[in-house]
Design a protein around this motif. Structure first.
Motif, PDB file in Angstrom:
ATOM      1  N   GLU A  50      55.899  27.468  31.250  1.00  0.00           N
ATOM      2  CA  GLU A  50      54.667  27.592  32.037  1.00  0.00           C
ATOM      3  C   GLU A  50      54.899  28.402  33.305  1.00  0.00           C
ATOM      4  O   GLU A  50      54.098  29.288  33.649  1.00  0.00           O
ATOM      5  N   VAL A  51      55.999  28.152  34.007  1.00  0.00           N
ATOM      6  CA  VAL A  51      56.298  28.902  35.227  1.00  0.00           C
ATOM      7  C   VAL A  51      56.630  30.349  34.886  1.00  0.00           C
ATOM      8  O   VAL A  51      56.194  31.283  35.567  1.00  0.00           O
ATOM      9  N   SER A  52      57.410  30.539  33.827  1.00  0.00           N
ATOM     10  CA  SER A  52      57.739  31.895  33.398  1.00  0.00           C
ATOM     11  C   SER A  52      56.468  32.685  33.085  1.00  0.00           C
ATOM     12  O   SER A  52      56.335  33.858  33.462  1.00  0.00           O
ATOM     13  N   ASP A  53      55.524  32.056  32.413  1.00  0.00           N
ATOM     14  CA  ASP A  53      54.265  32.730  32.088  1.00  0.00           C
ATOM     15  C   ASP A  53      53.478  33.065  33.353  1.00  0.00           C
ATOM     16  O   ASP A  53      52.839  34.118  33.434  1.00  0.00           O
ATOM     17  N   SER A  54      53.533  32.195  34.366  1.00  0.00           N
ATOM     18  CA  SER A  54      52.806  32.469  35.611  1.00  0.00           C
ATOM     19  C   SER A  54      53.385  33.687  36.321  1.00  0.00           C
ATOM     20  O   SER A  54      52.649  34.461  36.949  1.00  0.00           O
ATOM     21  N   ILE A  55      54.707  33.876  36.221  1.00  0.00           N
ATOM     22  CA  ILE A  55      55.323  35.062  36.812  1.00  0.00           C
ATOM     23  C   ILE A  55      54.872  36.308  36.068  1.00  0.00           C
ATOM     24  O   ILE A  55      54.483  37.310  36.683  1.00  0.00           O
TER      25      ILE A  55
ATOM     26  N   VAL B 253      55.350  42.226  43.948  1.00  0.00           N
ATOM     27  CA  VAL B 253      55.768  40.956  43.358  1.00  0.00           C
ATOM     28  C   VAL B 253      57.287  40.900  43.442  1.00  0.00           C
ATOM     29  O   VAL B 253      57.975  41.816  42.981  1.00  0.00           O
ATOM     30  N   TYR B 254      57.796  39.841  44.045  1.00  0.00           N
ATOM     31  CA  TYR B 254      59.239  39.667  44.250  1.00  0.00           C
ATOM     32  C   TYR B 254      59.633  38.317  43.678  1.00  0.00           C
ATOM     33  O   TYR B 254      59.063  37.284  44.052  1.00  0.00           O
ATOM     34  N   VAL B 255      60.599  38.323  42.773  1.00  0.00           N
ATOM     35  CA  VAL B 255      61.096  37.090  42.178  1.00  0.00           C
ATOM     36  C   VAL B 255      62.602  37.034  42.389  1.00  0.00           C
ATOM     37  O   VAL B 255      63.340  37.897  41.904  1.00  0.00           O
ATOM     38  N   GLY B 256      63.050  36.025  43.136  1.00  0.00           N
ATOM     39  CA  GLY B 256      64.471  35.837  43.376  1.00  0.00           C
ATOM     40  C   GLY B 256      64.924  34.516  42.786  1.00  0.00           C
ATOM     41  O   GLY B 256      64.253  33.495  42.956  1.00  0.00           O
TER      42      GLY B 256
ATOM     43  N   ALA C 202      52.212  45.570  27.938  1.00  0.00           N
ATOM     44  CA  ALA C 202      53.351  45.895  27.070  1.00  0.00           C
ATOM     45  C   ALA C 202      54.678  45.689  27.794  1.00  0.00           C
ATOM     46  O   ALA C 202      55.614  45.082  27.253  1.00  0.00           O
ATOM     47  N   VAL C 203      54.785  46.186  29.018  1.00  0.00           N
ATOM     48  CA  VAL C 203      56.041  46.090  29.769  1.00  0.00           C
ATOM     49  C   VAL C 203      56.457  44.635  29.974  1.00  0.00           C
ATOM     50  O   VAL C 203      57.641  44.294  29.870  1.00  0.00           O
ATOM     51  N   PHE C 204      55.481  43.769  30.246  1.00  0.00           N
ATOM     52  CA  PHE C 204      55.793  42.371  30.547  1.00  0.00           C
ATOM     53  C   PHE C 204      55.528  41.444  29.358  1.00  0.00           C
ATOM     54  O   PHE C 204      55.265  40.260  29.520  1.00  0.00           O
TER      55      PHE C 204
END
Length: 248
Positions: A223-228, A52-55, A203-205
């Motif tokens: 909503e987008v933050s939760d999807s990540i 999983v990569y988030v930029g 726990a980590v996320f």
């Protein structure tokens, strides 16, 4: 390309190539403030790992943030790999770790096999000028490994961490492509490994554990933050993931 993007992209590229990962998802991220494009949320998968990569890049805030987590399968004892590389205003920061899949306090031989070989690289990071400890809570430290590196950095210090990241990545790739000797698992089976992984990722996320998610909520929307977070909790788990206990 920025120093943070270059380090993260090189690291992700090596993982993708070495483990033959294929793109599953590439979602454009937009600002909840003005609708502008700010980055992407990618998920890649293969037989031996998922990535999983988030930029996120927001020039107005001086933000250039790149987060990657490479997850081994739920039934594997091989640690997960993670790297964060961040530029916020004039300050750099990074987080680098292998995340244990067994209780460290109860599995000394597992630590000696999976983590002790990182000790030299961990010590080398401590000798780099321009690094200072990041401010993490004791709970955040407890959820990761004792070999975790989490530092703020000036530009020269950040530019110098490449060999340390490479050493951690080389060791992790060796664990992935090799095997954890069964005798190091003390009889822990695939089901117990998978269940612990599910609970640990929850726990980590958990946004109550890591305050950075409040900033992500503001930038991208809840909503987008939760999807990540959901993709980080479930990547690579598939049907083995079972019930998601992590909540919102």
């Amino acid at each position: 390309m920025s120093l943070t993007a270059d380090l993260a992209n090189r690291t992700a590229g090596r993982i993708i190539e070495r483990l033959d990962l294929a793109e599953v998802q590439d979602v454009e991220l937009t600002s909840a403030i003005d609708g502008s494009r700010v980055g992407s949320h990618r998920v890649l998968a293969g037989d031996r790992a998922s990535l999983v990569y988030v930029g996120m890049t927001v020039e107005a805030f001086g933000l250039d943030s790149h987060m990657l987590f490479a997850f081994t399968p739920p039934e594997s004892a091989v640690p997960h790999f993670t790297l964060d590389a961040v530029l916020a205003g004039p300050h750099f920061a990074f987080h680098l770790d292998l995340i244990p899949r067994l209780d460290p306090g109860a599995h000394l031989a597992y630590l000696e096999h999976c983590f002790v070989p990182l000790t030299g690289a961990h010590a080398a990071a401590g000798r780099i000028e321009g690094l200072s400890p990041a401010h993490l809570s004791p709970l955040q430290w407890q959820l990761m490994s004792s070999w975790m590196l989490a530092h703020r950095a000036d530009e020269a210090g950040f530019a110098a961490i490449g060999p340390v990241v490479g050493a951690y990545l080389d060791h992790w790739l060796g664990l992935v492509t090799g095997a954890i000797p069964p005798e190091l698992l003390d009889g822990i089976d695939a089901r117990r490994l998978s269940d612990r992984d599910e609970r640990h990722r929850a726990a980590v996320f958990n946004p109550a554990v890591d305050p950075v998610w409040a900033n992500v909520d503001r930038l991208l929307g809840a909503e987008v933050s939760d999807s990540i977070r959901r993709s980080l909790r479930t990547a690579g788990r598939g049907a083995a993931g079972g019930h998601d206990r992590s909540g919102p």
